[in-house]
Design a protein around this motif. Structure first.
Motif, PDB file in Angstrom:
ATOM      1  N   LYS A  83      74.252  -3.911  41.395  1.00 54.74           N
ATOM      2  CA  LYS A  83      75.107  -2.790  40.977  1.00 54.74           C
ATOM      3  C   LYS A  83      74.521  -2.069  39.766  1.00 54.74           C
ATOM      4  N   ALA A  84      73.915  -2.830  38.853  1.00 55.92           N
ATOM      5  CA  ALA A  84      73.288  -2.205  37.686  1.00 55.92           C
ATOM      6  C   ALA A  84      72.096  -1.347  38.123  1.00 55.92           C
ATOM      7  N   ALA A  85      71.294  -1.862  39.040  1.00 59.92           N
ATOM      8  CA  ALA A  85      70.143  -1.105  39.526  1.00 59.92           C
ATOM      9  C   ALA A  85      70.586   0.162  40.247  1.00 59.92           C
ATOM     10  N   LEU A  86      71.671   0.082  41.016  1.00 64.10           N
ATOM     11  CA  LEU A  86      72.191   1.267  41.705  1.00 64.10           C
ATOM     12  C   LEU A  86      72.728   2.299  40.719  1.00 64.10           C
ATOM     13  N   ALA A  87      73.346   1.822  39.645  1.00 62.56           N
ATOM     14  CA  ALA A  87      73.858   2.745  38.627  1.00 62.56           C
ATOM     15  C   ALA A  87      72.720   3.508  37.956  1.00 62.56           C
ATOM     16  N   VAL A  88      71.630   2.798  37.664  1.00 71.22           N
ATOM     17  CA  VAL A  88      70.461   3.457  37.069  1.00 71.22           C
ATOM     18  C   VAL A  88      69.895   4.482  38.033  1.00 71.22           C
ATOM     19  N   GLU A  89      69.795   4.111  39.298  1.00 70.50           N
ATOM     20  CA  GLU A  89      69.238   5.019  40.296  1.00 70.50           C
ATOM     21  C   GLU A  89      70.122   6.253  40.457  1.00 70.50           C
ATOM     22  N   LYS A  90      71.429   6.050  40.444  1.00 66.85           N
ATOM     23  CA  LYS A  90      72.355   7.177  40.580  1.00 66.85           C
ATOM     24  C   LYS A  90      72.201   8.148  39.403  1.00 66.85           C
ATOM     25  N   ARG A  91      72.051   7.604  38.196  1.00 70.46           N
ATOM     26  CA  ARG A  91      71.883   8.453  37.016  1.00 70.46           C
ATOM     27  C   ARG A  91      70.565   9.229  37.083  1.00 70.46           C
ATOM     28  N   GLU A  92      69.511   8.570  37.506  1.00 76.72           N
ATOM     29  CA  GLU A  92      68.212   9.242  37.603  1.00 76.72           C
ATOM     30  C   GLU A  92      68.243  10.336  38.652  1.00 76.72           C
ATOM     31  N   LEU A  93      68.946  10.101  39.760  1.00 73.23           N
ATOM     32  CA  LEU A  93      69.062  11.136  40.792  1.00 73.23           C
ATOM     33  C   LEU A  93      69.830  12.349  40.263  1.00 73.23           C
ATOM     34  N   ARG A  94      70.775  12.106  39.398  1.00 74.06           N
ATOM     35  CA  ARG A  94      71.559  13.201  38.839  1.00 74.06           C
ATOM     36  C   ARG A  94      70.774  13.968  37.770  1.00 74.06           C
ATOM     37  N   GLU A  95      70.009  13.237  36.969  1.00 69.80           N
ATOM     38  CA  GLU A  95      69.340  13.862  35.823  1.00 69.80           C
ATOM     39  C   GLU A  95      67.970  14.440  36.174  1.00 69.80           C
ATOM     40  N   ARG A  96      67.250  13.850  37.126  1.00 69.48           N
ATOM     41  CA  ARG A  96      65.912  14.351  37.451  1.00 69.48           C
ATOM     42  C   ARG A  96      65.655  14.232  38.954  1.00 69.48           C
ATOM     43  N   PRO A  97      66.347  15.039  39.745  1.00 63.73           N
ATOM     44  CA  PRO A  97      66.249  14.940  41.206  1.00 63.73           C
ATOM     45  C   PRO A  97      64.845  15.202  41.751  1.00 63.73           C
ATOM     46  N   GLN A  98      64.110  16.139  41.148  1.00 63.84           N
ATOM     47  CA  GLN A  98      62.777  16.444  41.660  1.00 63.84           C
ATOM     48  C   GLN A  98      61.803  15.290  41.424  1.00 63.84           C
ATOM     49  N   ALA A  99      61.914  14.674  40.280  1.00 65.32           N
ATOM     50  CA  ALA A  99      61.054  13.519  39.994  1.00 65.32           C
ATOM     51  C   ALA A  99      61.362  12.371  40.951  1.00 65.32           C
ATOM     52  N   GLU A 100      62.634  12.189  41.272  1.00 69.68           N
ATOM     53  CA  GLU A 100      63.024  11.125  42.196  1.00 69.68           C
ATOM     54  C   GLU A 100      62.554  11.433  43.615  1.00 69.68           C
ATOM     55  N   LEU A 101      62.580  12.719  43.976  1.00 70.99           N
ATOM     56  CA  LEU A 101      62.066  13.110  45.292  1.00 70.99           C
ATOM     57  C   LEU A 101      60.575  12.832  45.385  1.00 70.99           C
ATOM     58  N   ALA A 102      59.842  13.145  44.334  1.00 68.13           N
ATOM     59  CA  ALA A 102      58.407  12.869  44.300  1.00 68.13           C
ATOM     60  C   ALA A 102      58.142  11.360  44.370  1.00 68.13           C
ATOM     61  N   GLU A 103      58.987  10.588  43.704  1.00 64.48           N
ATOM     62  CA  GLU A 103      58.820   9.137  43.723  1.00 64.48           C
ATOM     63  C   GLU A 103      59.060   8.580  45.124  1.00 64.48           C
ATOM     64  N   LEU A 104      60.093   9.071  45.793  1.00 67.22           N
ATOM     65  CA  LEU A 104      60.380   8.624  47.145  1.00 67.22           C
ATOM     66  C   LEU A 104      59.252   8.997  48.092  1.00 67.22           C
ATOM     67  N   THR A 105      58.708  10.189  47.909  1.00 67.07           N
ATOM     68  CA  THR A 105      57.564  10.619  48.728  1.00 67.07           C
ATOM     69  C   THR A 105      56.388   9.675  48.537  1.00 67.07           C
ATOM     70  N   GLU A 106      56.099   9.320  47.307  1.00 66.72           N
ATOM     71  CA  GLU A 106      54.987   8.418  47.028  1.00 66.72           C
ATOM     72  C   GLU A 106      55.208   7.031  47.638  1.00 66.72           C
ATOM     73  N   LEU A 107      56.434   6.562  47.570  1.00 68.31           N
ATOM     74  CA  LEU A 107      56.738   5.239  48.139  1.00 68.31           C
ATOM     75  C   LEU A 107      56.569   5.239  49.649  1.00 68.31           C
ATOM     76  N   LEU A 108      57.016   6.296  50.286  1.00 70.15           N
ATOM     77  CA  LEU A 108      56.846   6.399  51.736  1.00 70.15           C
ATOM     78  C   LEU A 108      55.380   6.543  52.110  1.00 70.15           C
ATOM     79  N   GLU A 109      54.640   7.258  51.288  1.00 72.14           N
ATOM     80  CA  GLU A 109      53.205   7.419  51.535  1.00 72.14           C
ATOM     81  C   GLU A 109      52.496   6.072  51.439  1.00 72.14           C
ATOM     82  N   ARG A 110      52.912   5.228  50.514  1.00 68.28           N
ATOM     83  CA  ARG A 110      52.315   3.897  50.378  1.00 68.28           C
ATOM     84  C   ARG A 110      52.563   3.024  51.599  1.00 68.28           C
TER      85      ARG A 110
END
Length: 236
Positions: A83-110
């Motif tokens: 739950k703590a990890a999900l809360a951090v992820e939710k906050r990051e998605l709210r505060e820096r959505p483009q950076a999170e999109l880039a991160e998800l792209t990189e993870l899928l690319e890996r």
């Protein structure tokens, strides 16, 4: 022609089910060994049925409650971490959505996707459910299926109790002259079964697992019976 249908479970659902089954087998195994060691040890000191029943029930209740409490605490800690990890992820998605999109792209690319396909997949996953996408790909968590400490506690309690009932009944039901023999034979047979089951659930060869399980149980019963016999001989 219609497309073939598949009823198999894949991925996380199958893995979670196997983990639960393995935990149940191991819990039952613990109940068998600990209770068998206890009642066989008491049998080395006395053949009184009431004393054997009292010791066996005490061991069953103490062991099952200990297993349930330990599993509850462990899984509660895991759930809090999720739950703590999900809360951090939710906050990051709210505060820096483009950076999170880039991160998800990189993870899928890996994971073997091309850059373009990974980007398209990341965009579609984000539009559908950004938190679930990041939780699954980045954290390995399904937000809709967090671990339940009560389920784990009850499963451990029931598995241990089921395993403990075998040596307890084997010791108190037969006539005094047969108690030890019936208990030892039934316990070793049950340990062979749980050893085989745990090996098969882990896709391993059953031979060594069965041997380890049976040898460990035999050693436990031998040690506790010797201790009980020595105490009886000493008049304790």
């Amino acid at each position: 022609m219609s497309e073939p249908t598949h009823d198999e479970n894949h991925g996380g659902a199958l893995g979670a089910r196997l983990n639960w089954l393995r935990a149940a087998v191991l819990g039952a195994n613990d109940g068998i060994v600990s209770t068998a060691g206890l009642v066989v040890g008491v049998a080395g000191a006395t053949d009184d049925r009431a004393a054997l029943l009292t010791a066996g029930l005490a061991g069953l209740l103490a062991g099952s409650m200990s297993m349930a409490a330990g599993e509850y605490v462990s899984v509660s800690t895991q759930r809090d971490s999720e739950k703590a990890a999900l809360a951090v992820e939710k906050r990051e998605l709210r505060e820096r959505p483009q950076a999170e999109l880039a991160e998800l792209t990189e993870l899928l690319e890996r994971r073997g996707l091309s850059r373009q396909v990974a980007r398209e997949a990341a965009v579609q996953l984000t539009e559908r459910d950004a938190l679930k996408a990041h939780a699954s790909v980045e954290l390995g968590i399904d937000p809709d299926e967090l671990t339940n400490p009560w389920h784990a506690a009850w499963a451990s309690f029931l598995a241990f109790t089921a395993g403990a009932m075998l040596p307890l009944l084997a010791m108190v039901l037969p006539p005094a002259s047969w108690r030890l023999t019936v208990t030892v034979v039934s316990v070793l047979a049950a340990l062979a079964l749980t050893g085989w089951s745990s090996a098969r659930l882990g896709a391993a060869g059953p031979g060594r697992a069965v041997l380890r399980n049976v040898a460990g149980g035999a050693l436990a019963m031998g040690v506790t019976y010797a201790a009980g016999s020595l105490l009886n001989a000493a008049g304790v």
